[in-house]
Design a protein around this motif. Sequence first.
Motif, PDB file in Angstrom:
ATOM      1  N   LYS A  96     -68.177 -59.506  -5.965  1.00 45.12           N
ATOM      2  CA  LYS A  96     -69.087 -58.808  -6.868  1.00 45.12           C
ATOM      3  C   LYS A  96     -70.289 -58.275  -6.100  1.00 45.12           C
ATOM      4  N   LEU A  97     -70.645 -57.020  -6.368  1.00 44.18           N
ATOM      5  CA  LEU A  97     -71.827 -56.437  -5.753  1.00 44.18           C
ATOM      6  C   LEU A  97     -73.075 -56.921  -6.472  1.00 44.18           C
ATOM      7  N   HIS A  98     -74.118 -57.212  -5.714  1.00 42.17           N
ATOM      8  CA  HIS A  98     -75.370 -57.663  -6.318  1.00 42.17           C
ATOM      9  C   HIS A  98     -76.077 -56.524  -7.036  1.00 42.17           C
ATOM     10  N   GLN A  99     -75.876 -55.312  -6.550  1.00 42.68           N
ATOM     11  CA  GLN A  99     -76.541 -54.160  -7.138  1.00 42.68           C
ATOM     12  C   GLN A  99     -75.548 -53.013  -7.243  1.00 42.68           C
ATOM     13  N   THR A 100     -75.501 -52.380  -8.404  1.00 42.41           N
ATOM     14  CA  THR A 100     -74.629 -51.231  -8.598  1.00 42.41           C
ATOM     15  C   THR A 100     -75.465 -50.017  -8.993  1.00 42.41           C
ATOM     16  N   HIS A 101     -75.009 -48.867  -8.581  1.00 38.65           N
ATOM     17  CA  HIS A 101     -75.714 -47.631  -8.906  1.00 38.65           C
ATOM     18  C   HIS A 101     -75.190 -47.079 -10.219  1.00 38.65           C
ATOM     19  N   PRO A 102     -76.055 -46.494 -11.046  1.00 41.69           N
ATOM     20  CA  PRO A 102     -75.583 -45.848 -12.274  1.00 41.69           C
ATOM     21  C   PRO A 102     -74.716 -44.630 -11.929  1.00 41.69           C
ATOM     22  N   ALA A 103     -73.616 -44.499 -12.627  1.00 42.51           N
ATOM     23  CA  ALA A 103     -72.672 -43.423 -12.323  1.00 42.51           C
ATOM     24  C   ALA A 103     -73.319 -42.048 -12.446  1.00 42.51           C
ATOM     25  N   GLU A 104     -74.101 -41.833 -13.515  1.00 40.67           N
ATOM     26  CA  GLU A 104     -74.671 -40.490 -13.701  1.00 40.67           C
ATOM     27  C   GLU A 104     -75.656 -40.126 -12.597  1.00 40.67           C
ATOM     28  N   LYS A 105     -76.335 -41.132 -12.021  1.00 37.87           N
ATOM     29  CA  LYS A 105     -77.261 -40.840 -10.917  1.00 37.87           C
ATOM     30  C   LYS A 105     -76.484 -40.437  -9.662  1.00 37.87           C
ATOM     31  N   LEU A 106     -75.423 -41.172  -9.358  1.00 41.31           N
ATOM     32  CA  LEU A 106     -74.639 -40.851  -8.174  1.00 41.31           C
ATOM     33  C   LEU A 106     -73.988 -39.471  -8.303  1.00 41.31           C
ATOM     34  N   ILE A 107     -73.405 -39.194  -9.464  1.00 34.62           N
ATOM     35  CA  ILE A 107     -72.783 -37.885  -9.667  1.00 34.62           C
ATOM     36  C   ILE A 107     -73.830 -36.778  -9.521  1.00 34.62           C
ATOM     37  N   GLY A 108     -74.974 -36.970 -10.161  1.00 38.39           N
ATOM     38  CA  GLY A 108     -76.036 -35.973 -10.084  1.00 38.39           C
ATOM     39  C   GLY A 108     -76.533 -35.762  -8.673  1.00 38.39           C
ATOM     40  N   ASP A 109     -76.697 -36.841  -7.913  1.00 37.20           N
ATOM     41  CA  ASP A 109     -77.164 -36.740  -6.527  1.00 37.20           C
ATOM     42  C   ASP A 109     -76.197 -35.922  -5.670  1.00 37.20           C
ATOM     43  N   GLU A 110     -74.898 -36.198  -5.824  1.00 37.48           N
ATOM     44  CA  GLU A 110     -73.906 -35.496  -5.005  1.00 37.48           C
ATOM     45  C   GLU A 110     -73.813 -34.019  -5.388  1.00 37.48           C
TER      46      GLU A 110
END
Length: 315
Positions: A96-110
Amino acid sequence: MSRKVIIDCDPGIDDAVALMIALFDPRLDVLAVTSTAGNVNADQAFTNLQALIECLDPPRRPRIAMGAGPRSAPPVDSTFLHGSDGLGEIHLDVAKLHQTHPAEKLIGDEVRAYPEEVTILCLGPMTNVANCLQRDPLFASQVGQIVIMGGSLSGVGNVTPCAEFNCHFDAESARRVLHSKTTKTLVPIDVTSQVTFGIDLLENIPKGNSRVANLLNQILPYSFRSHRRHLAQEGICLNDAVALVALLQPELFETIPLACDVETQGDLTLGATVFDRRIVRTWTPNMEVASTVDVNSVKDCILRGIIQAARETAE
């Protein structure tokens, strides 16, 4: 030059097949893979995504992120076909990852990093993409294309009599994405379901020890058993893999420009995709919709993708 792609999925079995083909296809540069609730709940979807990436271990690992899923969803899932874990009850181990990124932020960043260059392949409910559209007013103009596995052109559904699963599960998000001023191609269930695989698919998986072959030999037999038991079907559909082929080789599909909307309220019609095909039409076409498919060629593309991925992961 490889095509920049973000894959947004709700990992069940057909998502896993599409993902393993995409990660080892030299025509694609998979920048990111994001998860959303659908076939399984949001937590399980991200666990599956993380486990699949770790298990497949592609040479260039994409960034991954988790979507929270819709605020409310109808009481449906696909675990009867995909297993309680979404992947045929194999329960892949994952840290399990201690921290996960929100999907919409990652998509928006890329998308911002590569304006008008990124294609988003939506293989699950459209929650994450809808959140991107709501979060950033510039998103619609910056994304290159959206290829969507969802909807029903004929009006015959697969989760209700008139609704396809992805649009039914989050109809509000589906409507927001379909209404958006983006370049969209819809690959509906009546097209993807024409591409069926018999049990001989298992014989086409390359022999020998490879990460892809080992995974397929675990998840595909479950899919054949569940389709036979619950749907009385001897074959299976890999709907998401078909949508991937529509992105890779669009010439294998005939598309027509249509105006499409999604029903967001009806007791009987929630998630139904409605197309304006009247003699005198008043809706403006808002997407290309796949209407026919070269079944044999698409099957061949999927098989070749599986074989390529198996060779790339031979140990």
